[in-house]
Design a protein around this motif. Structure first.
Motif, short mmCIF file in Angstrom:
data_model
loop_
_atom_site.label_atom_id
_atom_site.label_comp_id
_atom_site.label_asym_id
_atom_site.label_seq_id
_atom_site.Cartn_x
_atom_site.Cartn_y
_atom_site.Cartn_z
N LEU A 1 -8.89 -0.05 3.13
CA LEU A 1 -7.88 1.00 3.09
C LEU A 1 -7.65 1.53 1.69
CD1 LEU A 1 -5.21 -0.55 5.50
CD2 LEU A 1 -7.08 1.02 6.08
N ILE A 2 -7.95 0.71 0.68
CA ILE A 2 -7.64 1.08 -0.70
C ILE A 2 -8.90 1.27 -1.52
CG2 ILE A 2 -5.40 -0.08 -0.67
CD1 ILE A 2 -6.73 -2.44 -2.03
N LYS A 3 -10.01 1.51 -0.82
CA LYS A 3 -11.31 1.59 -1.50
C LYS A 3 -11.32 2.66 -2.57
CE LYS A 3 -16.25 1.75 -0.47
NZ LYS A 3 -17.28 1.89 0.59
N ASN A 4 -10.64 3.78 -2.32
CA ASN A 4 -10.67 4.91 -3.25
C ASN A 4 -9.42 4.99 -4.13
OD1 ASN A 4 -13.19 5.80 -2.27
ND2 ASN A 4 -12.20 6.91 -0.60
N PHE A 5 -8.63 3.92 -4.13
CA PHE A 5 -7.44 3.91 -4.99
C PHE A 5 -7.86 3.79 -6.46
CE2 PHE A 5 -3.86 2.36 -1.95
CZ PHE A 5 -4.16 3.41 -1.11
N LYS A 6 -7.10 4.44 -7.32
CA LYS A 6 -7.37 4.37 -8.75
C LYS A 6 -6.61 3.20 -9.37
CE LYS A 6 -8.03 9.39 -8.99
NZ LYS A 6 -7.57 10.65 -9.62
N ILE B 1 0.83 -1.21 0.00
CA ILE B 1 0.00 0.00 0.00
C ILE B 1 0.87 1.26 0.00
CG2 ILE B 1 -1.70 1.29 1.34
CD1 ILE B 1 -2.80 -1.43 2.28
N VAL B 2 1.94 1.25 0.79
CA VAL B 2 2.85 2.40 0.79
C VAL B 2 3.49 2.57 -0.59
CG1 VAL B 2 5.03 3.30 1.72
CG2 VAL B 2 3.30 2.33 3.26
N GLY B 3 3.88 1.46 -1.20
CA GLY B 3 4.45 1.53 -2.55
C GLY B 3 3.49 2.14 -3.54
N TYR B 4 2.20 1.82 -3.40
CA TYR B 4 1.21 2.39 -4.32
C TYR B 4 1.08 3.90 -4.14
CZ TYR B 4 -3.15 3.62 -6.51
OH TYR B 4 -4.10 4.24 -7.28
N THR B 5 1.03 4.35 -2.87
CA THR B 5 0.90 5.79 -2.65
C THR B 5 2.10 6.55 -3.21
OG1 THR B 5 1.88 5.55 -0.43
CG2 THR B 5 -0.52 5.44 -0.60
N LEU B 6 3.28 5.97 -3.12
CA LEU B 6 4.47 6.60 -3.71
C LEU B 6 4.35 6.64 -5.23
CD1 LEU B 6 7.34 5.05 -1.54
CD2 LEU B 6 6.39 7.35 -1.39
N LEU B 7 3.83 5.57 -5.82
CA LEU B 7 3.61 5.55 -7.26
C LEU B 7 2.67 6.66 -7.71
CD1 LEU B 7 3.28 1.80 -8.35
CD2 LEU B 7 4.96 3.46 -9.17
N GLU B 8 1.58 6.82 -6.95
CA GLU B 8 0.62 7.87 -7.29
C GLU B 8 1.28 9.25 -7.28
OE1 GLU B 8 -3.22 7.93 -7.72
OE2 GLU B 8 -2.23 6.28 -8.77
N GLU B 9 2.16 9.44 -6.29
CA GLU B 9 2.86 10.71 -6.20
C GLU B 9 3.79 10.92 -7.40
OE1 GLU B 9 4.17 14.35 -4.71
OE2 GLU B 9 2.50 13.10 -4.02
N ILE B 10 4.50 9.87 -7.76
CA ILE B 10 5.46 9.97 -8.87
C ILE B 10 4.74 10.16 -10.21
CG2 ILE B 10 7.23 8.70 -10.16
CD1 ILE B 10 8.01 7.38 -7.49
N SER C 1 -2.78 -9.76 0.53
CA SER C 1 -2.89 -11.02 1.27
C SER C 1 -3.91 -10.96 2.39
CB SER C 1 -1.53 -11.41 1.87
OG SER C 1 -0.57 -11.62 0.87
N ASP C 2 -4.17 -9.78 2.92
CA ASP C 2 -5.09 -9.64 4.05
C ASP C 2 -6.37 -8.96 3.58
OD1 ASP C 2 -6.34 -9.38 6.43
OD2 ASP C 2 -4.86 -8.11 7.38
N PRO C 3 -7.50 -9.66 3.58
CA PRO C 3 -8.77 -9.07 3.11
C PRO C 3 -9.19 -7.83 3.90
CG PRO C 3 -8.96 -11.46 3.28
CD PRO C 3 -7.65 -11.08 3.92
#
Length: 657
Positions: free
Chosen positions: A542-547, A511-520, A535-537
């Motif tokens: 936490l990622i409901k609003n991720f694109k 999840i942290v890696g994804y947020t950094l990707l969004e920033e970049i 791995s954890d349902p």
């Protein structure tokens, strides 16, 4: 010669210890001896005082009464008698009452703990057993409870009225029961689940869950470890061998139906060889890798998979058999369903199930064929003798226009994988099996590249149109992630780390890696498609609003295990849908069907798809993300008007030759 020191006290204490650990009955025996000894000593001391203890027997009885009941203390006269009585009464408090209370309390606590641990064997018939407590177990139980219609049919086939679910766990604690209660799809029904403590590879522990009399046994795979000798697959195969041996030890008792999960596809044959009874084995690494690979090829398919493979959503796959459809053609059968989509049939041949999905309308149903349908609930899958009101004679006479080609990506697709786990080699192998597509895969992980490459080579990856590059970089450091230049890739996959045994910690890095990707990638005109594999349902919220798109492996695998346990033939359907070639779910543009922007009925869309030998499943509007919007509509109402435009993709079932 060295003289040995006498250790009488130590020997006596050791003797008492060895006797006391034998149980409450021995402890009570020693307390009884001590009470008798105190009664004799007390009686002997008070005997010379005369009346009313003028005989040894009367004196011993006098002493015993004061040991057992302090109420007698005020009845004595004389200094000596009162002194002895006081000493005996105090000893009675300590020995008689204290020891008895301590022994009985300890015994009750031990008994209650044994009962809580689930060590008592159960007696049941036609129940469902889950062997092992893993990150899939609770979700398997939830799927079983939520599959109301499918479960009802399962119970009817086995002649039972109510689901009996027994879970064999490595340890039974109140926390485990609370975990079941906390699941939103189980709740108070957790009290209906029977927990038993034990190891599934132990035959004695298998008897605790009455495994041989079960109607279905589910063996989810344990969490993957770094051990090279004892892997989860080894434990699964050992469990199958233990079940086999248990049946042979009971005068060749009939073996129950088993659904087992194997991670490494290379051990599938060993698993089938280990068990002589009815068995379905799913290769979890292959399933997840195929779903990821299909999503790389057709971005957006993860939402389709999540709906098909989870009871949390609207639609599911069902298998039904109806005597009245034998000898009928598929076009006629399809016209009699108004709230379900007929995907095809599964045919039993030589004790094996063979799927025929997306068949032509003139396909004839035979005796043991089972219909495969996409529906919202079991009631929608009932075959109606009379055609629905919307049925027209023209519905079964389609003018075929030929088959449409499957669009393949030209050139080399650039794929970035952030993270490493045991599923990556299977994914690389899957991508390498696509003969008409080329990939350049860059894998970023802290694990040494030589170790990663060794595992990939062990899977026998075809290198013809696939190149693999390894980078040893910590992708949750923004400076290092920027140095990879993620904007140059077509697809990015973030996977949970296999080096962390805690699923929440593994997903946290993802999840942290994804947020950094969004920033970049912010402000970039062309962005790569991003897929998260968790791995954890519980992290889904936490990622409901991720694109981005999300695949949660444990949820998908739990649904597969539960649905295959209730309907064995569904395993062949899943393998057909999620492998290369044969029936596949894909996206079509409206232009491929010759459709212009308009509002059209889903029934008309079905007819248009049938003209090209395809089965319409719904529409997908997720290519341009909009918050709080439903992107996927599977199996909509036949009379619902669907807005078709250039940004919409049609979800269809086609056949790839």
């Amino acid at each position: 010669m060295r003289r040995k020191k006498l250790r009488i006290l130590e020997s006596f204490n050791f003797f008492l210890e060895r006797q006391f650990i034998r149980g409450a009955h021995v402890q009570l025996f020693f307390v009884a001896l001590l009470i008798g000894l105190l009664s004799v000593i007390g009686g002997a001391l008070v005997l010379p005082s005369g009346e009313p203890t003028d005989s040894l027997g009367e004196a011993i009885w006098w002493a015993f009464l004061r040991l057992s009941d302090p109420g007698y203390l005020g009845d004595d006269e004389g200094t000596w008698r009162r002194l002895i009585s006081t000493l005996i009464t105090v000893a009675g408090y300590v020995v008689f009452l204290g020891s008895l209370v301590a022994i009985i309390t300890t015994w009750l606590n031990r008994k209650i703990r044994i009962l809580e641990q689930g060590l008592t064997p159960v007696t049941a018939t036609n129940h469902i057993v889950i062997l092992g407590w893993t990150n899939r177990t609770i979700h398997i139980a939830a799927e079983l409870f939520q599959s109301t219609g499918r479960l009802k049919k399962f119970l009817q086939r086995h002649g039972v009225r109510k689901l009996k679910l027994i879970i064999l766990s490595d340890d039974v604690t109140p926390d485990r029961l609370q975990e079941l209660k906390d699941h939103p799809l189980i709740g108070e029904r957790a009290n209906e689940v029977i927990l038993r403590s034990g190891d599934p590879i132990d035959r004695e522990h298998l008897r605790r869950v009455d495994s041989l009399n079960a109607s279905a046994i589910i063996i989810p795979s344990q969490t993957y470890t770094q051990s090279e000798l004892i892997t989860p697959d080894v434990e699964t195969i050992k469990t199958l061998l233990s079940l086999n041996a248990e049946a042979n030890g009971n005068f060749n008792h009939d073996l129950p139906y088993v659904v087992a999960e194997i991670q490494d596809e290379n051990k599938l044959k060993a698993a089938y060889r280990a068990y002589s009874g009815p068995l379905e084995v799913i290769s979890s690494d292959n399933i997840i890798s195929r779903l990821i690979a299909q999503n790389v090829r057709h971005y957006g398919l993860s939402e389709v998979y999540n709906e098909l493979l989870s009871n949390n959503f609207n639609n599911n796959l069902y298998a039904r058999d109806f005597p009245e459809i034998i000898g009928k053609e598929m076009g006629f059968i399809k016209s009699h369903y108004d709230a379900a989509i007929v995907l095809g049939v599964v045919r039993k041949t030589n004790q094996k199930f063979e799927p025929f999905l997306n068949p032509p309308d003139d396909f004839e149903v035979k005796g043991e064929d089972r219909l495969i349908l996409l529906a919202r609930k079991m009631e929608d899958t009932e075959f109606e003798i009379e055609a629905p009101e919307t049925f027209q004679e023209s519905d079964v006479s389609i003018e075929y226009k030929g088959s449409l080609p499957i669009e393949e990506d030209s050139g080399i697709k650039q794929l970035l994988i952030l993270g490493w786990n045991h599923q990556i080699p299977a994914l690389i192998k899957e991508l390498g099996s696509y003969e008409d597509e080329a990939y350049h895969v860059t894998i970023v992980s802290l694990r040494p590249p030589e170790e990663r490459q060794k595992e990939i080579d062990l899977h026998g990856v075809q290198r013809g149109r696939l190149a693999c590059e390894h980078l040893q970089v910590d992708y949750i450091r923004e400076s290092e992630l920027r140095g990879i230049h993620p904007e140059k890739f077509d697809n990015i996959i973030l996977v949970s780390s296999g080096r962390l045994t805690d699923e929440e910690e593994a997903d946290a890095r993802t999840i942290v890696g994804y947020t950094l990707l969004e920033e970049i990638l912010e402000g970039r005109e062309k962005k790569p498609h991003i897929l998260l594999e968790l791995s954890d349902p519980s992290n889904e919220i936490l990622i409901k609003n991720f694109k981005s798109e999300v695949l949660i492996g444990p949820l998908i695998l739990s649904n597969l295990l539960a649905s295959i346990a209730m309907r064995r033939e569904l395993h062949s359907v899943h393998k057909e849908l999620f492998t290369v070639g044969g029936a596949e779910i894909i996206f079509r543009t409206p232009q491929e069907y010759g459709l212009e922007a308009a509002n059209i009925l889903f029934s008309d869309l079905e007819k248009r798809a049938a003209e090209y030998h395809e089965t319409a499943l719904g529409i997908y509007e997720g290519f341009h993300y909009e918050k709080n919007k439903v992107h996927l509509k599977l199996n909509p109402d036949r009379e619902e008007k669907l807005a078709i435009h250039s940004e919409v993709r049609l979800v269809v079932l086609t056949t790839v030759y």
